[in-house]
Design an enzyme around this catalytic site. Structure first.
Site, PDB file in Angstrom:
ATOM      1  N   PRO A   1      39.042  43.794  29.321  1.00  0.00           N
ATOM      2  CA  PRO A   1      39.990  43.823  28.207  1.00  0.00           C
ATOM      3  C   PRO A   1      41.350  43.281  28.656  1.00  0.00           C
ATOM      4  CG  PRO A   1      38.971  45.972  28.530  1.00  0.00           C
ATOM      5  CD  PRO A   1      38.497  45.120  29.644  1.00  0.00           C
TER       6      PRO A   1
ATOM      7  N   ALA B   1      44.132  37.196  35.857  1.00  0.00           N
ATOM      8  CA  ALA B   1      43.861  36.721  37.225  1.00  0.00           C
ATOM      9  C   ALA B   1      42.359  36.651  37.482  1.00  0.00           C
ATOM     10  CB  ALA B   1      44.516  37.660  38.245  1.00  0.00           C
ATOM     11  N   ALA B   2      41.606  37.581  36.890  1.00  0.00           N
ATOM     12  CA  ALA B   2      40.156  37.591  37.114  1.00  0.00           C
ATOM     13  C   ALA B   2      39.493  36.382  36.455  1.00  0.00           C
ATOM     14  CB  ALA B   2      39.550  38.892  36.581  1.00  0.00           C
TER      15      ALA B   2
ATOM     16  N   GLY C   1      46.526  46.045  32.098  1.00  0.00           N
ATOM     17  CA  GLY C   1      46.887  46.296  33.493  1.00  0.00           C
ATOM     18  C   GLY C   1      45.688  46.214  34.420  1.00  0.00           C
ATOM     19  N   LEU C   2      44.601  45.594  33.959  1.00  0.00           N
ATOM     20  CA  LEU C   2      43.378  45.543  34.765  1.00  0.00           C
ATOM     21  C   LEU C   2      43.194  44.195  35.458  1.00  0.00           C
ATOM     22  CD1 LEU C   2      40.930  47.352  32.297  1.00  0.00           C
ATOM     23  CD2 LEU C   2      42.172  48.329  34.239  1.00  0.00           C
ATOM     24  N   GLY C   3      44.140  43.284  35.267  1.00  0.00           N
ATOM     25  CA  GLY C   3      44.065  41.989  35.968  1.00  0.00           C
ATOM     26  C   GLY C   3      43.180  40.968  35.269  1.00  0.00           C
ATOM     27  N   SER C   4      43.003  41.117  33.937  1.00  0.00           N
ATOM     28  CA  SER C   4      42.102  40.209  33.221  1.00  0.00           C
ATOM     29  C   SER C   4      42.466  38.737  33.435  1.00  0.00           C
ATOM     30  CB  SER C   4      42.144  40.555  31.728  1.00  0.00           C
ATOM     31  OG  SER C   4      41.566  39.535  30.973  1.00  0.00           O
TER      32      SER C   4
ATOM     33  N   ASP D   1      47.551  40.977  41.793  1.00  0.00           N
ATOM     34  CA  ASP D   1      46.376  40.785  40.930  1.00  0.00           C
ATOM     35  C   ASP D   1      45.523  39.621  41.428  1.00  0.00           C
ATOM     36  OD1 ASP D   1      47.663  42.689  39.479  1.00  0.00           O
ATOM     37  OD2 ASP D   1      47.413  41.708  37.544  1.00  0.00           O
TER      38      ASP D   1
HETATM   39  C1  MEV Z   1      50.722  44.238  37.566  1.00  0.00           C
HETATM   40  O1  MEV Z   1      49.330  44.502  37.688  1.00  0.00           O
HETATM   41  C2  MEV Z   1      51.519  45.117  38.446  1.00  0.00           C
HETATM   42  C3  MEV Z   1      53.029  44.909  38.501  1.00  0.00           C
HETATM   43  O2  MEV Z   1      53.439  45.476  39.750  1.00  0.00           O
HETATM   44  C4  MEV Z   1      53.465  43.474  38.396  1.00  0.00           C
HETATM   45  C5  MEV Z   1      53.105  42.627  39.616  1.00  0.00           C
HETATM   46  O3  MEV Z   1      52.682  43.146  40.658  1.00  0.00           O
HETATM   47  O4  MEV Z   1      53.305  41.383  39.522  1.00  0.00           O
HETATM   48  C6  MEV Z   1      53.715  45.700  37.400  1.00  0.00           C
END
Ligand code: MEV
Length: 318
Positions: A102, A111-112, A106-109, A153
């Protein structure tokens, strides 16, 4: 037909988000139950992308009408093709991405997806990228998404072991045994760019105070690395709880995240915190053992979590 494949997965940050942008360390785990697979083939009909977010031909330059997810996947394909150079331009390439992480949780979608596309095209050309090359290519896409990404990420979604990340470099972390972790989604999109920018404004206004909070997070992360290596999970849970309290002070938590964190702790979790940029998105939860996770997951779903994933088990969705 010649094909190339590339795999990646979601990630969760156990300790150290936000302060990692300022050169402090962070610890991230791969989420093995949330994986992506990209398959690249040569195409006679121009470059083409088929991802969970969008399918269609890829023009040589963007039109400006793309969704962010489309733009990022297209940027990944263009950047790996230009990195490979002339050998990649004699035939067009089609890439299909299967699996769904999703986006904006904040799960790195982002970059993945970029990582899987890049690996598959390199693989199609018989190239195996070093982890630094892979990192730089994914970062070139992440900069489009996030402006000033720490790079966490980019590494964490392409490496299938827990990592220690600091100042643009990653090393594997050896846990004595795997901590029992789950990730629960509030269902509300997170806002990493906004959260990172809010933290920057706060730091500009109050540098000393915010730098002290970053130092505290760094200290918790260093202790967390030792706790993991020693298998001292009660201590790790306490460090996660302290990290969450600091993230709240930094202003990147919100009511849905607080609700899930409180629910997890009431249901017996030994640690719970927001994970990733915050202002929505997900929490990461540490249970006493894998056996306790089902009960915690059930409570989280009862409290409104729209998805819960087991971090360590490939087939472990709740
Ligand atoms: C993003 O997954 C985490 C943050 O620390 C941003 C980053 O590392 O670039 C909020």
């Amino acid at each position: 037909m010649k094909t190339g494949v590339g795999a990646s997965h979601a990630k969760t940050i156990l300790l150290g988000e936000h302060s990692v942008v300022y050169g402090k360390p962070a610890i991230a785990f791969p989420i093995l139950s949330l994986g992506l697979k990209a398959t690249a083939t040569q195409s006679d009909n121009g470059n083409y992308l088929d991802t969970p977010f969008h399918s269609g031909p890829v023009a040589e330059i963007g039109t400006g009408d793309e969704s962010l997810e489309q733009l990022l996947a297209e940027t990944a394909l263009r950047n790996i093709m230009s990195w490979i150079g002339p050998a990649s331009s004699d035939r067009a390439i089609s890439v299909k991405v299967e699996g769904l992480i999703p986006p904006a949780r904040g799960l790195g979608s982002s970059a993945a997806v970029a990582g899987a596309v890049i690996k598959s095209v390199a693989n199609l050309h018989g190239l195996s990228l070093t982890s630094e090359e892979q990192f730089e290519l994914v970062q070139s896409v992440e900069r489009v998404a996030h402006g000033t990404p720490s790079g966490l990420d980019a590494y964490a979604t392409s490496t299938d072991v827990p990592i220690w990340f600091e100042k643009g470099r990653a090393k594997p972390l050896r846990a004595k045994k795997n901590p029992a972790l789950l990730v629960a989604d509030t269902g509300i999109p997170g806002h990493t760019v906004e959260a990172v920018s809010n933290v920057r404004s706060k730091r500009n206004a109050n540098t000393k105070e915010v730098d002290e909070l970053f130092d505290k997070i760094a200290d918790l992360t260093v202790q967390g690395g030792s706790s993991l290596e020693a298998g001292e999970f009660r201590q790790l849970g306490s460090l996660m709880n302290q990290n969450h309290a600091i993230l709240r002070d930094l202003g990147v938590s919100n009511d849905p995240l607080e609700n899930l964190v409180a629910t997890a702790l009431e249901a017996g979790a030994i640690g719970a915190k927001l994970t990733g940029g915050g202002l929505g998105g997900c929490i990461v939860v540490l249970g006493e053992s894998e056996d306790t996770l089902t009960e915690i997951a059930t409570s989280l779903i009862g409290a409104g979590a729209n998805k819960v994933w087991n971090v360590n088990q490939a087939e472990g969705n709740f």
